[in-house]
Scaffold this active site. Sequence first.
Site, short mmCIF file in Angstrom:
data_model
loop_
_atom_site.label_atom_id
_atom_site.label_comp_id
_atom_site.label_asym_id
_atom_site.label_seq_id
_atom_site.Cartn_x
_atom_site.Cartn_y
_atom_site.Cartn_z
N ARG A 1 -17.82 -2.58 17.98
CA ARG A 1 -17.01 -3.91 17.90
C ARG A 1 -15.78 -4.18 18.31
O ARG A 1 -14.92 -3.10 18.35
CB ARG A 1 -16.95 -4.23 16.14
CG ARG A 1 -16.15 -5.50 15.88
CD ARG A 1 -16.01 -5.77 14.52
NE ARG A 1 -17.56 -5.78 13.93
CZ ARG A 1 -17.79 -4.72 12.93
NH1 ARG A 1 -17.00 -3.87 12.44
NH2 ARG A 1 -19.00 -4.62 12.45
N CYS B 1 0.69 4.67 6.86
CA CYS B 1 0.01 4.39 8.34
C CYS B 1 1.01 3.81 9.34
O CYS B 1 1.30 2.65 8.95
CB CYS B 1 -1.47 3.70 8.28
SG CYS B 1 -2.51 4.42 6.98
N CYS C 1 0.82 -1.12 -0.07
CA CYS C 1 0.19 0.03 0.02
C CYS C 1 0.84 1.38 -0.12
O CYS C 1 1.87 1.18 0.68
CB CYS C 1 -0.81 -0.14 1.08
SG CYS C 1 -2.15 1.45 1.11
N CYS D 1 -16.65 -9.25 5.58
CA CYS D 1 -15.74 -8.15 5.29
C CYS D 1 -14.79 -8.13 4.37
O CYS D 1 -13.84 -9.03 4.76
CB CYS D 1 -15.55 -7.30 6.82
SG CYS D 1 -16.84 -7.29 8.07
N CYS E 1 -19.45 2.02 8.74
CA CYS E 1 -18.53 1.49 9.72
C CYS E 1 -17.32 2.00 9.87
O CYS E 1 -16.43 2.39 9.08
CB CYS E 1 -18.14 -0.03 9.44
SG CYS E 1 -17.25 -0.98 10.40
N CYS F 1 0.47 -0.09 10.39
CA CYS F 1 -0.04 -0.94 9.27
C CYS F 1 0.95 -2.07 8.59
O CYS F 1 1.91 -1.17 7.97
CB CYS F 1 -0.95 -0.32 8.09
SG CYS F 1 -1.64 -1.63 7.20
N CYS G 1 -19.53 -6.17 3.62
CA CYS G 1 -18.75 -4.88 4.14
C CYS G 1 -17.39 -4.95 3.24
O CYS G 1 -16.83 -5.98 3.12
CB CYS G 1 -18.65 -4.79 5.44
SG CYS G 1 -17.56 -3.40 6.07
N1 SAM Z 1 -6.38 0.57 3.07
C1 SAM Z 1 -8.01 0.85 3.65
C2 SAM Z 1 -8.00 2.05 4.78
O1 SAM Z 1 -6.91 2.29 5.19
O2 SAM Z 1 -8.94 2.48 4.78
C3 SAM Z 1 -8.57 -0.26 4.16
C4 SAM Z 1 -7.56 -1.41 4.94
S1 SAM Z 1 -7.01 -0.81 6.37
C5 SAM Z 1 -5.97 -2.29 6.68
C6 SAM Z 1 -8.37 -0.97 7.51
C7 SAM Z 1 -8.19 -0.82 9.06
O3 SAM Z 1 -7.17 -1.82 9.84
C8 SAM Z 1 -7.35 0.41 9.34
O4 SAM Z 1 -8.09 1.64 9.28
C9 SAM Z 1 -6.98 0.12 10.47
O5 SAM Z 1 -7.91 0.70 11.62
C10 SAM Z 1 -6.72 -1.29 11.06
N2 SAM Z 1 -5.60 -1.66 11.01
C11 SAM Z 1 -4.53 -1.64 10.22
N3 SAM Z 1 -3.33 -2.36 10.86
C12 SAM Z 1 -3.80 -2.44 12.18
C13 SAM Z 1 -3.00 -2.83 13.33
N4 SAM Z 1 -1.92 -3.08 13.04
N5 SAM Z 1 -3.60 -2.81 14.60
C14 SAM Z 1 -5.01 -2.64 14.72
N6 SAM Z 1 -5.73 -2.10 13.62
C15 SAM Z 1 -5.12 -1.83 12.37
FE1 SF4 Z 2 -2.69 1.18 3.36
FE2 SF4 Z 2 -2.56 0.03 5.58
FE3 SF4 Z 2 -3.00 2.43 5.90
FE4 SF4 Z 2 -4.98 0.91 4.75
S1 SF4 Z 2 -4.24 1.21 7.08
S2 SF4 Z 2 -4.19 2.72 3.64
S3 SF4 Z 2 -4.01 -0.82 4.05
S4 SF4 Z 2 -1.20 1.41 4.84
#
Ligand code: SAM
Ligand code: SF4
Length: 338
Positions: free
Chosen positions: A276, A73, A69, A113, A204, A76, A144
Site C-alpha cells: 500500500r 513515537c 497517546c 480502517c 497488515c 506521531c 481493519c
Molecule cells: N497506536 C497504534 C499503533 O501505533 O500501532 C495505532 C495507530 S498509529 C497512528 C498507526 C501507524 O500510523 C503507525 O504505526 C505509523 O506507521 C503511522 N504513522 C503515524 N504517524 C505518522 C506520520 N507522521 N507519517 C507517516 N506515518 C505515520
Molecule cells: Fe501512539 Fe502514535 Fe505511537 Fe500509535 S504511533 S502508539 S498513536 S504515539
Amino acid sequence: MLTESSPSVGGQHYCIDGIRHDWQLAEVQALFNLPFNDLLYQAQTVHREHFDPNEVQISSLLSIKTGACSEDCAYCPQSAHYQTGLGREDLIPVNEVLKAARQAQDQGASRFCMGAAWRSPTDQDVERVVTMIEGVRSLGMETCVTLGMLTDQQTQRLKQAGLDYYNHNLDTSEEFYSEIITTRTYQDRLDTLRRVREAGINVCCGGIIGMGESDADRANLLIELANLPQHPESVPINLLVRVEGTPLADAGLLDPLVFVRTIAVARILMPKSRVRLSAGRNEMSDELQALCFLAGANSIFYGIKLLTTDNPLADSDRQLFQRLGLRMGGASEDHHHA
Ligand code: SAM
Ligand code: SF4
Ligand code: DTB
C-alpha cells in the site's frame, strides 16, 4: 522450478511457489542498488505474475480515538509527549463511525480502517470497537483496526467479531527502532503480530520511510517483514508526514526515487502481498505516484484524511486513476478467512 519469467537476483533463485522467507541483507541491498530500470522491470514482472496490474485496492481510514497517546513515537502527531496542537478525544460514537464508513463505501472504498491512539486497549475499549467492527461488516465492507498492543484474549475477541485485518506496523528496522520509540520494544511489536497471525486475522504490517534511517535500515525493515513465518497480507509503506511539534518535523527530505525503490523491493520480496502506497501521498506528484504503481504498489488510502493529517481529495485520486487507466478494486479475493 525457475520459469523463464522468474527473476533471479545475483544467481539467487526463488523457491518453488515464489515465496521466500530467508532474505539476507546483501542480496536485498543488491536489489536496492540495481539500475532503476532493471529494478522496476523486475518488480513489475513479479507484480504481473500475481496481480492484475491495473487494479488498486481502496481503503479508507478513520481515527476513532485521537491524541493523548502515552507512547513517544517520534513521527506521531498523536503522542502526548509532543505539542502538536491535537487535543485529547474520547472514542467516538458508533453511529459516527458507521456514517463515515457508508460515505467511504459510496466513494468506492472496499475496506474501512479504524485507528486508535492507544499503547494498548482495555478490555472495555475492545468491546466498544467490536460493536464498530460488527456495524461496518454489516454494510458489506472489509474491516481493519489498529489499536496498539493486544493480549491473547483481546485478539480472540476481535477474531470472533469477524475482524478481517489488524494493522500493526514494525515501522523501521530493529536497529533504528530505539531512535524512534523508547516506550516499547521491537519484540513487543513482534509479539502482537504473532498473536494476530495465530488468531487467523489477516496481518497488515509495514513501516515509515524518510525518518533519517539508512539504506540498510530500509532493507532490514523489508527483510523483517518478508522473513516473518507468513508474509503480511497487506504491507503499508508510509512516507513520513513531517508534523510540526514532533521530533521529526524537520527530518531531511528523502530522494523520492529511494521511496519508489523501497516499494519495488517490497513487491519483489513479498510477491503476493498488497503493497500500500500509504501516508505521504499529499506531498507526492502524480508522476511519483505513477512510478509507485509501476513499482508494484496496488493499494492506497483514499479520502480526505489519513488519521489526523491530510490525504489527496477523492476527486483528484479518481482523476489520477482515470489518467493512469487504473481501476478501484476490492480485495475480497486476496484475503483469507481462517
Ligand atoms: N497506536 C497504534 C499503533 O501505533 O500501532 C495505532 C495507530 S498509529 C497512528 C498507526 C501507524 O500510523 C503507525 O504505526 C505509523 O506507521 C503511522 N504513522 C503515524 N504517524 C505518522 C506520520 N507522521 N507519517 C507517516 N506515518 C505515520
Ligand atoms: Fe501512539 Fe502514535 Fe505511537 Fe500509535 S504511533 S502508539 S498513536 S504515539
Ligand atoms: C498505516 O500504515 N498508515 C496509516 C494506517 N496504517 C493506520 C496511518 C497514517 C497516519 C499518518 C499521520 C496521521 O494522519 O496522523
